[in-house]
Design an enzyme around this catalytic site. Structure first.
Site, PDB file in Angstrom:
ATOM      1  N   ASP A 136     156.031  81.568  85.189  1.00 37.84           N
ATOM      2  CA  ASP A 136     157.271  81.245  85.877  1.00 37.84           C
ATOM      3  C   ASP A 136     157.755  81.823  87.005  1.00 37.84           C
ATOM      4  O   ASP A 136     158.688  82.861  86.740  1.00 37.84           O
ATOM      5  CB  ASP A 136     159.023  80.952  84.725  1.00 37.84           C
ATOM      6  CG  ASP A 136     159.646  80.057  85.497  1.00 37.84           C
ATOM      7  OD1 ASP A 136     159.593  80.028  86.490  1.00 37.84           O
ATOM      8  OD2 ASP A 136     160.229  79.449  84.339  1.00 37.84           O
ATOM      9  N   ALA A 155     156.534  69.065  77.495  1.00 38.64           N
ATOM     10  CA  ALA A 155     157.328  69.040  78.629  1.00 38.64           C
ATOM     11  C   ALA A 155     157.300  67.743  79.451  1.00 38.64           C
ATOM     12  O   ALA A 155     157.666  66.669  79.675  1.00 38.64           O
ATOM     13  CB  ALA A 155     157.257  70.170  78.934  1.00 38.64           C
ATOM     14  N   ARG A 156     156.234  67.533  80.289  1.00 40.12           N
ATOM     15  CA  ARG A 156     155.010  66.478  80.644  1.00 40.12           C
ATOM     16  C   ARG A 156     154.440  66.472  80.675  1.00 40.12           C
ATOM     17  O   ARG A 156     153.324  67.232  81.233  1.00 40.12           O
ATOM     18  CB  ARG A 156     156.342  66.168  82.769  1.00 40.12           C
ATOM     19  CG  ARG A 156     157.514  66.255  82.395  1.00 40.12           C
ATOM     20  CD  ARG A 156     157.891  64.839  81.976  1.00 40.12           C
ATOM     21  NE  ARG A 156     159.214  64.404  82.473  1.00 40.12           N
ATOM     22  CZ  ARG A 156     160.482  64.030  81.185  1.00 40.12           C
ATOM     23  NH1 ARG A 156     160.395  64.711  79.881  1.00 40.12           N
ATOM     24  NH2 ARG A 156     161.431  64.341  81.979  1.00 40.12           N
ATOM     25  N   ASP A 170     153.481  66.194  73.110  1.00 41.30           N
ATOM     26  CA  ASP A 170     155.016  64.791  72.541  1.00 41.30           C
ATOM     27  C   ASP A 170     154.865  63.681  74.075  1.00 41.30           C
ATOM     28  O   ASP A 170     155.643  62.729  73.497  1.00 41.30           O
ATOM     29  CB  ASP A 170     156.236  65.359  72.377  1.00 41.30           C
ATOM     30  CG  ASP A 170     157.091  64.306  72.151  1.00 41.30           C
ATOM     31  OD1 ASP A 170     156.865  63.794  70.804  1.00 41.30           O
ATOM     32  OD2 ASP A 170     157.842  64.820  72.374  1.00 41.30           O
ATOM     33  N   GLU A 183     153.646  56.662  79.822  1.00 41.36           N
ATOM     34  CA  GLU A 183     153.582  55.878  78.431  1.00 41.36           C
ATOM     35  C   GLU A 183     154.496  54.685  78.536  1.00 41.36           C
ATOM     36  O   GLU A 183     154.788  54.505  80.031  1.00 41.36           O
ATOM     37  CB  GLU A 183     154.737  57.094  78.475  1.00 41.36           C
ATOM     38  CG  GLU A 183     154.455  58.677  77.975  1.00 41.36           C
ATOM     39  CD  GLU A 183     155.426  59.503  77.731  1.00 41.36           C
ATOM     40  OE1 GLU A 183     156.767  59.097  77.686  1.00 41.36           O
ATOM     41  OE2 GLU A 183     155.272  60.890  77.601  1.00 41.36           O
ATOM     42  N   HIS A 225     156.969  61.256  72.239  1.00 41.25           N
ATOM     43  CA  HIS A 225     158.221  61.389  73.024  1.00 41.25           C
ATOM     44  C   HIS A 225     159.216  61.729  71.949  1.00 41.25           C
ATOM     45  O   HIS A 225     160.268  60.812  72.843  1.00 41.25           O
ATOM     46  CB  HIS A 225     158.150  61.039  74.247  1.00 41.25           C
ATOM     47  CG  HIS A 225     159.051  61.177  75.150  1.00 41.25           C
ATOM     48  ND1 HIS A 225     158.501  61.332  76.836  1.00 41.25           N
ATOM     49  CD2 HIS A 225     159.633  62.458  75.570  1.00 41.25           C
ATOM     50  CE1 HIS A 225     159.125  62.474  77.701  1.00 41.25           C
ATOM     51  NE2 HIS A 225     160.117  62.774  77.089  1.00 41.25           N
ATOM     52  N   ALA A 256     162.772  64.928  71.218  1.00 41.29           N
ATOM     53  CA  ALA A 256     164.747  65.145  71.212  1.00 41.29           C
ATOM     54  C   ALA A 256     165.228  65.046  69.807  1.00 41.29           C
ATOM     55  O   ALA A 256     166.253  64.467  69.387  1.00 41.29           O
ATOM     56  CB  ALA A 256     165.055  64.960  72.264  1.00 41.29           C
TER      57      ALA A 256
END
Length: 339
Positions: free
Chosen positions: A182, A242-243, A267, A272, A291, A294
């Site tokens: 990171d 994440a993406r 995910d 999408e 997705h 969450a």
């Protein structure tokens, strides 16, 4: 129309899992659900949402410069999520539209848990094993020998809100050695969660498992592609919560077919929604979920409450919590304070 007209755009969960959130909004104004193509043109989206001055938005569609150029008065876009890469924030600011997001901690545990859950599913070949039981092939269980996560070297890309929790889970729960990449986080920050800060190349070369948890930026679009996969260990496992655009989908499929990648869990997709003919599903040992990282009752309840509070704050002339542009603006003749 009433003074406040609220559009729920492309959210498959808001107001459906917790209807009380919709009831709260209906006390403020007219509320209507919209489902549009994720790649809809800005002008067309503006025309569809004509007259709606508050939007609760999912991860799609994209609220572009063109959208704002053609949109009539828009007070607020409240993201039903923690990211806002589908909103042109500068264009929103120029048009006096507040953009707000969910506090990252609301989604932290749920998304991190799902990253590891999907990872474990491919490591232990859970889906295939369950399918064999459904087909009455219990005795063939020896073909579903998997791999353990315990004591592996795990590379975590992105050690922010979700990534830091993934580090904690695999370090403390599975006694993994955790390497972290990171560029925006210090050595001390990364070490505080139990990982070692390394270069991206070192992470690729040393990791048995790679967990993608980074925000999508112009700099990391397709950060995992053919040349990066070539640097990885043979039979690596990858999990992405994440993406979708962090990886090149063609390169992932090629890696799976060659065996370089032993398993891939995701995910998220670059585009999408995904369909049953998506290339990922043409290869073995892939877990693809829609997705839903969450999608826990606890997380969705808090996310919905936050979006409702955003709308209530705007109506009262207050800047919502976690507004992306922390500045004052004039909305419907009211000054929106930063208090």
């Amino acid at each position: 129309m009433s003074k406040y007209n609220i559009a729920i755009v492309n959210s498959s969960s808001f107001g459906k899992v917790f209807p009380e959130h919709m009831e709260s909004l209906k006390k403020i104004g007219q509320v209507k659900h919209f489902t549009v193509d994720g790649e809809i043109a800005g002008r067309e989206l503006a025309e569809i949402l004509h007259g709606f001055n508050i939007v609760i938005a999912s991860v799609t569609p994209f609220f572009t410069q063109e959208f704002f150029d053609y949109k009539d008065e828009l007070i607020l876009i409240s993201r039903h999520g923690i990211g806002y890469n589908n909103v042109d924030v500068e264009a929103a600011k120029k048009h006096d539209t507040i953009v707000s997001i969910i506090p990252a901690l609301v989604e932290r545990d749920a998304v991190a848990e799902n990253n590891v859950t999907n990872l474990m599913t491919i490591l232990r070949r859970t889906v295939e094993a369950q399918q064999s039981v459904k087909e009455d092939d219990w005795e063939d269980r020896a073909q579903f020998v998997g791999r353990t996560l315990f004591n592996k070297t795990v590379g975590v890309v992105g050690v922010g809100n979700t990534g830091s929790r993934v580090v904690e889970i695999v370090r403390n729960g599975f006694q993994c050695e955790v390497l972290a990449y990171d560029p925006y986080k210090s050595d001390m920050h990364i070490q505080s969660f139990g990982a070692k800060k390394v270069s991206f190349e070192e992470l690729l070369e040393a990791s048995d498992v790679i967990c993608l948890c980074a925000n999508l930026t112009e700099d990391n679009y397709h950060m995992i592609s053919t040349k990066e996969i070539e640097k990885m260990k043979d039979h690596v496992y990858i999990s992405n919560s994440a993406r979708g655009a962090l990886v090149n989908e063609e390169a992932i499929v090629s890696g799976l077919k060659s065996g370089k990648i032993a398993g891939f869990a995701t995910d998220v997709l670059e585009e999408e929604p995904g369909r049953k003919d998506h290339p990922y599903l043409s290869v073995d040992n892939v877990v693809m979920t829609p997705h839903t990282s969450a999608y826990t009752m606890e997380c969705l309840e808090e996310m919905g409450k936050k979006c409702v509070r955003d709308v209530e704050d705007i109506v009262k002339g207050q800047l919502p919590e976690r507004a992306v542009q922390p500045h004052s603006s004039y909305i419907s003749g009211q000054e929106v304070s930063t208090c």
